[in-house]
Design an enzyme around this catalytic site. Structure first.
Site, PDB file in Angstrom:
ATOM      1  N   SER A  67      42.272  23.803 -28.387  1.00  0.00           N
ATOM      2  CA  SER A  67      43.514  23.794 -29.152  1.00  0.00           C
ATOM      3  C   SER A  67      44.622  24.465 -28.359  1.00  0.00           C
ATOM      4  CB  SER A  67      43.328  24.511 -30.497  1.00  0.00           C
ATOM      5  OG  SER A  67      43.257  25.917 -30.293  1.00  0.00           O
ATOM      6  N   SER A  69      46.461  27.101 -29.299  1.00  0.00           N
ATOM      7  CA  SER A  69      46.800  28.424 -29.834  1.00  0.00           C
ATOM      8  C   SER A  69      47.048  29.467 -28.752  1.00  0.00           C
ATOM      9  CB  SER A  69      45.698  28.917 -30.772  1.00  0.00           C
ATOM     10  OG  SER A  69      44.516  29.222 -30.053  1.00  0.00           O
ATOM     11  N   LYS A 124      41.008  34.181 -28.365  1.00  0.00           N
ATOM     12  CA  LYS A 124      42.303  34.773 -28.685  1.00  0.00           C
ATOM     13  C   LYS A 124      42.497  36.006 -27.811  1.00  0.00           C
ATOM     14  CE  LYS A 124      42.715  31.990 -32.304  1.00  0.00           C
ATOM     15  NZ  LYS A 124      43.684  30.873 -32.346  1.00  0.00           N
ATOM     16  N   SER A 227      49.070  29.486 -34.184  1.00  0.00           N
ATOM     17  CA  SER A 227      47.747  30.076 -34.019  1.00  0.00           C
ATOM     18  C   SER A 227      47.216  30.589 -35.348  1.00  0.00           C
ATOM     19  CB  SER A 227      47.803  31.235 -33.013  1.00  0.00           C
ATOM     20  OG  SER A 227      46.563  31.907 -32.959  1.00  0.00           O
TER      21      SER A 227
END
Length: 262
Positions: A67, A69, A124, A227
């Site tokens: 993704s 994010s 993350k 995100s």
């Protein structure tokens, strides 16, 4: 799909065939008689699987970024390597730490098992450590009452969608990195989940403020307005940690990205 479990089962199956052939079947076969194909193939794969299982469980593990994010640090399609031992040696499959090495630091890009569904791996950036007071209000990040240093860094062109986002340079601990912050996006956090220690967080129209519980971490994506992270689904338990991302080893769309992240 739990690839670690599948690899472990293959290791056990081929290991049984190898030991069976090495210490039993081979002694009973006539000299120069070939081994059955299933014994030969199973036993021959065993050393390879041992090496792959050991490397993947204790040294490095490959991941693909699914993704956007973490844009602009990591792009969709990046293949990255994750250091499996920097945060401690863990038993494979059950992911239980047996040897302490280091703890995550602010600014680390961390891979972990998604708290709401541990079968999924997420990536993350570590923002808050156990005991920290993390605030993200009106798109400004504050940790323990001190505003995190941020500076304008022009704009970022999204190659897949051909539009620009405001880009900033942010410093977390010793790590300086880029973030995207959309000026026109709302400051409040939408669709907040009911997660463990939800009472540690306060949500307002301006954003969120959380106190990170012991044994947990607060993480955010660098693409701040695109995100789903600790602001939405809560804290990352220490036992969910997989490792620290440190290297892009391939990208089919842009070979120049190889080695661009560390």
């Amino acid at each position: 799909m739990n690839f670690a479990l599948i690899l472990f089962l293959l290791l056990v199956a081929t290991g049984v065939l190898w030991f069976f052939d090495r210490f039993h079947a081979r002694k009973r076969r006539p000299s120069h008689a070939p081994a059955p194909w299933w014994v030969e193939y199973g036993a021959s794969f065993f050393p390879v699987i041992v090496i792959v299982f050991g490397l993947r469980s204790f040294v490095v593990e490959p991941f693909k970024i699914p993704s956007g994010s973490m844009i602009p640090t990591l792009l969709v399609g990046d293949f990255i390597l994750v250091n499996k031992w920097t945060y401690g040696i863990r038993l494979p499959v059950i992911n239980r730490k047996v040897i302490e090495v280091n703890l995550p630091r602010r600014g680390d890009v961390m891979v972990f098992r998604y708290p709401a569904d541990p079968s999924l791996d997420y990536i993350k950036r570590v923002v808050g450590l156990p005991g920290d007071r993390v605030e993200y209000r009106n798109k400004r990040l504050t940790i323990n009452g001190e505003a995190v240093a941020i500076a304008e860094a022009g704009t970022y062109l999204h190659p897949d969608r051909l539009y620009y986002s405001p880009q900033y340079t942010e410093k977390l601990g010793e790590v300086e990195h880029a973030v995207l912050i959309e000026r026109d996006a709302p400051a409040f956090v939408p669709q907040v989940m009911n997660f463990p220690f939800r009472e540690n967080c306060t949500y307002t129209s301006a954003g969120v403020a959380c106190t990170v519980p012991d044994g947990h971490y607060f993480v955010m994506g660098d693409n701040r307005d695109a995100s789903s992270d600790s602001r939405v689904w809560g804290f990352v338990p220490e036992e969910n940690i997989v490792g620290k991302a440190f290297f892009i080893w391939f990208n089919f769309n842009d070979m120049k990205r190889i080695g661009s992240f560390h």
